[in-house]
Scaffold this active site. Structure first.
Site, mmCIF file in Angstrom:
data_model
loop_
_atom_site.group_PDB
_atom_site.id
_atom_site.type_symbol
_atom_site.label_atom_id
_atom_site.label_comp_id
_atom_site.label_asym_id
_atom_site.label_seq_id
_atom_site.Cartn_x
_atom_site.Cartn_y
_atom_site.Cartn_z
ATOM 1 N N ASP A 48 -13.795 -15.004 -21.418
ATOM 2 C CA ASP A 48 -14.581 -15.468 -22.563
ATOM 3 C C ASP A 48 -14.682 -16.990 -22.539
ATOM 4 O OD1 ASP A 48 -15.652 -14.794 -25.482
ATOM 5 O OD2 ASP A 48 -14.384 -16.583 -25.630
ATOM 6 N N TYR A 53 -17.279 -25.209 -24.719
ATOM 7 C CA TYR A 53 -15.954 -25.411 -24.090
ATOM 8 C C TYR A 53 -16.048 -26.345 -22.883
ATOM 9 C CZ TYR A 53 -14.749 -21.130 -26.726
ATOM 10 O OH TYR A 53 -14.569 -20.173 -27.696
ATOM 11 N N LYS A 82 -21.492 -18.303 -24.936
ATOM 12 C CA LYS A 82 -22.035 -18.412 -26.303
ATOM 13 C C LYS A 82 -22.974 -19.601 -26.404
ATOM 14 C CE LYS A 82 -17.333 -17.096 -27.666
ATOM 15 N NZ LYS A 82 -16.397 -17.887 -26.848
ATOM 16 N N HIS A 115 -22.752 -18.555 -31.365
ATOM 17 C CA HIS A 115 -21.375 -19.012 -31.607
ATOM 18 C C HIS A 115 -21.016 -19.101 -33.107
ATOM 19 C CE1 HIS A 115 -18.098 -21.378 -29.254
ATOM 20 N NE2 HIS A 115 -17.572 -20.786 -30.297
HETATM 21 P P1 NAD Z 1 -4.865 -17.680 -29.130
HETATM 22 O O1 NAD Z 1 -4.513 -16.955 -30.364
HETATM 23 O O2 NAD Z 1 -5.274 -16.923 -27.927
HETATM 24 O O3 NAD Z 1 -3.605 -18.581 -28.821
HETATM 25 C C1 NAD Z 1 -3.531 -19.389 -27.709
HETATM 26 C C2 NAD Z 1 -2.245 -20.198 -27.780
HETATM 27 O O4 NAD Z 1 -1.117 -19.330 -27.711
HETATM 28 C C3 NAD Z 1 -2.145 -21.135 -26.602
HETATM 29 O O5 NAD Z 1 -1.680 -22.375 -27.062
HETATM 30 C C4 NAD Z 1 -1.133 -20.510 -25.681
HETATM 31 O O6 NAD Z 1 -0.352 -21.471 -25.041
HETATM 32 C C5 NAD Z 1 -0.287 -19.672 -26.608
HETATM 33 N N1 NAD Z 1 0.133 -18.426 -25.964
HETATM 34 C C6 NAD Z 1 -0.677 -17.530 -25.345
HETATM 35 N N2 NAD Z 1 0.048 -16.472 -24.901
HETATM 36 C C7 NAD Z 1 1.327 -16.725 -25.250
HETATM 37 C C8 NAD Z 1 2.539 -16.017 -25.066
HETATM 38 N N3 NAD Z 1 2.558 -14.840 -24.448
HETATM 39 N N4 NAD Z 1 3.681 -16.565 -25.537
HETATM 40 C C9 NAD Z 1 3.660 -17.755 -26.174
HETATM 41 N N5 NAD Z 1 2.555 -18.481 -26.371
HETATM 42 C C10 NAD Z 1 1.396 -17.965 -25.928
HETATM 43 O O7 NAD Z 1 -5.978 -18.784 -29.524
HETATM 44 P P2 NAD Z 1 -7.410 -19.220 -29.015
HETATM 45 O O8 NAD Z 1 -7.345 -19.776 -27.648
HETATM 46 O O9 NAD Z 1 -7.971 -20.085 -30.076
HETATM 47 O O10 NAD Z 1 -8.258 -17.859 -29.004
HETATM 48 C C11 NAD Z 1 -8.442 -17.063 -27.851
HETATM 49 C C12 NAD Z 1 -9.843 -17.214 -27.306
HETATM 50 O O11 NAD Z 1 -10.814 -16.890 -28.293
HETATM 51 C C13 NAD Z 1 -10.221 -18.648 -26.924
HETATM 52 O O12 NAD Z 1 -9.611 -19.099 -25.755
HETATM 53 C C14 NAD Z 1 -11.710 -18.528 -26.861
HETATM 54 O O13 NAD Z 1 -12.127 -17.910 -25.669
HETATM 55 C C15 NAD Z 1 -11.982 -17.652 -28.075
HETATM 56 N N6 NAD Z 1 -12.276 -18.447 -29.289
HETATM 57 C C16 NAD Z 1 -13.498 -18.259 -29.878
HETATM 58 C C17 NAD Z 1 -13.832 -18.967 -31.014
HETATM 59 C C18 NAD Z 1 -15.166 -18.738 -31.643
HETATM 60 O O14 NAD Z 1 -15.562 -19.483 -32.545
HETATM 61 N N7 NAD Z 1 -15.893 -17.732 -31.220
HETATM 62 C C19 NAD Z 1 -12.946 -19.900 -31.587
HETATM 63 C C20 NAD Z 1 -11.719 -20.071 -30.976
HETATM 64 C C21 NAD Z 1 -11.395 -19.323 -29.845
#
Ligand code: NAD
Length: 279
Positions: A48, A53, A82, A115
């Site tokens: 994704d 990004y 997106k 988005h």
């Molecule tokens: P997330 O909830 O996936 O959390 C990521 C964080 O958690 C990172 O800092 C990572 O180091 C930590 N982490 C991941 N796995 C872990 C584990 N097993 N143990 C400990 N820490 C861990 O947050 P995100 O990145 O904001 O969301 C996931 C994805 O969603 C994004 O990468 C992106 O692709 C998408 N996203 C979309 C939007 C949107 O507006 N559509 C907004 C934000 C994110």
């Protein structure tokens, strides 16, 4: 039990992996190339990204290298991007799509999303997504951060029903009402920040459930999503966490565990409110 290759069927029949890698805030270049390759090497088939990004080129390079190294075909992957807010509108969405495709080095996308629901603009962009879908440039179309009223506006003007809504969703923001609406309309729920961007790891209830199953809090939370029928795209650039986040298909939360996690909801967002954002 089922595994990492589990897919859900979207309302147009396309199958989408239940687990993908998110790459928000992952630096373009070697960091994102390595993350994408680590994910695919470990069995992930879905990535994704988004124009905003600014890592689509690296994602594309990672995909290219991973396909070669793992002997996979493009069709085995599921790639999402997106259209950013500044590019909303009919022609500008079509142009933004072409640019994303070019940066990714692909000739089609599996899923393309609007988005954010910028008022007055998203219906025109939806029409552009319908054109891309009809022309076979993208296999599924949807949106992100749309509330019920935004969705109703799109649906009232749509020829093609959206297939996915990607929303902030985790145990502190369980989005019950929106999920119910999406279910009634056969729109798949996809969670962003499924791990609440790392803010759940001190929670005692989750720790107790994790201890009981000999799993980490991350694994318990991701499993909670899966058992709710939600597609997840956790982000990590570390291979051991990428593996950990996929190692969730060998245990099951009990109904009691699910109820305890459901009760954690506080309608608490870590990201912007889709009804009040100014970007
Ligand atoms: P997330 O909830 O996936 O959390 C990521 C964080 O958690 C990172 O800092 C990572 O180091 C930590 N982490 C991941 N796995 C872990 C584990 N097993 N143990 C400990 N820490 C861990 O947050 P995100 O990145 O904001 O969301 C996931 C994805 O969603 C994004 O990468 C992106 O692709 C998408 N996203 C979309 C939007 C949107 O507006 N559509 C907004 C934000 C994110």
């Amino acid at each position: 039990m089922n595994g990492i290759n589990n897919r859900v069927k979207l309302n147009n029949g396309l199958e989408m992996p239940v687990l993908g890698l998110g790459v928000f805030q992952v630096e373009d270049g070697q960091v994102v190339i390595d993350s994408v390759k680590a994910a695919i090497r470990n069995g992930y088939r879905s990535i994704d990204t988004a124009a905003i990004y600014q890592n689509e080129e690296g994602v594309g390079q990672g995909i290219k290298e991973a396909l070669e190294e793992n002997g996979l075909k493009r069709e085995e992957l599921f790639i999402t991007s997106k259209v950013w807010n500044a590019d909303l509108g009919y022609q500008s969405t079509l142009d933004a799509f072409e640019l994303s495709l070019k940066k990714l080095g692909l000739d089609y996308l599996d899923l393309y999303l609007i988005h954010w629901p910028v008022e007055g603009k998203f219906v025109e962009s939806w029409k552009a997504l319908e054109t891309l879908y009809k022309n076979g440039k993208v296999k599924a179309i949807g949106m992100s951060n749309f509330q019920i009223h935004h969705l109703k506006e799109v649906i009232a003007n749509a020829e093609i029903m959206p297939m996915v809504n990607q929303i902030e969703l985790h145990p502190m923001l369980s989005q019950v009402e929106l999920r119910e609406f999406l279910k009634e309309n056969s729109i798949q729920v996809e969670a962003w920040a499924p791990l609440m961007q790392g803010q759940l790891f001190e929670n005692e209830t989750l720790q107790e459930i994790a201890n009981k199953h000999n799993k980490s809090i991350a694994q318990v939370v991701l499993r909670w999503h899966l058992q709710n029928g939600i597609v997840i795209i956790p982000k990590s650039i570390k291979e051991h966490r990428i593996q950990e986040n996929a190692n969730i298909f060998d245990f099951e939360l009990t109904e009691e565990d699910m109820t305890l996690i459901n009760a954690l909801n506080q309608n608490h967002r870590v990201g912007p409110d889709p009804d009040h954002f100014d970007f």
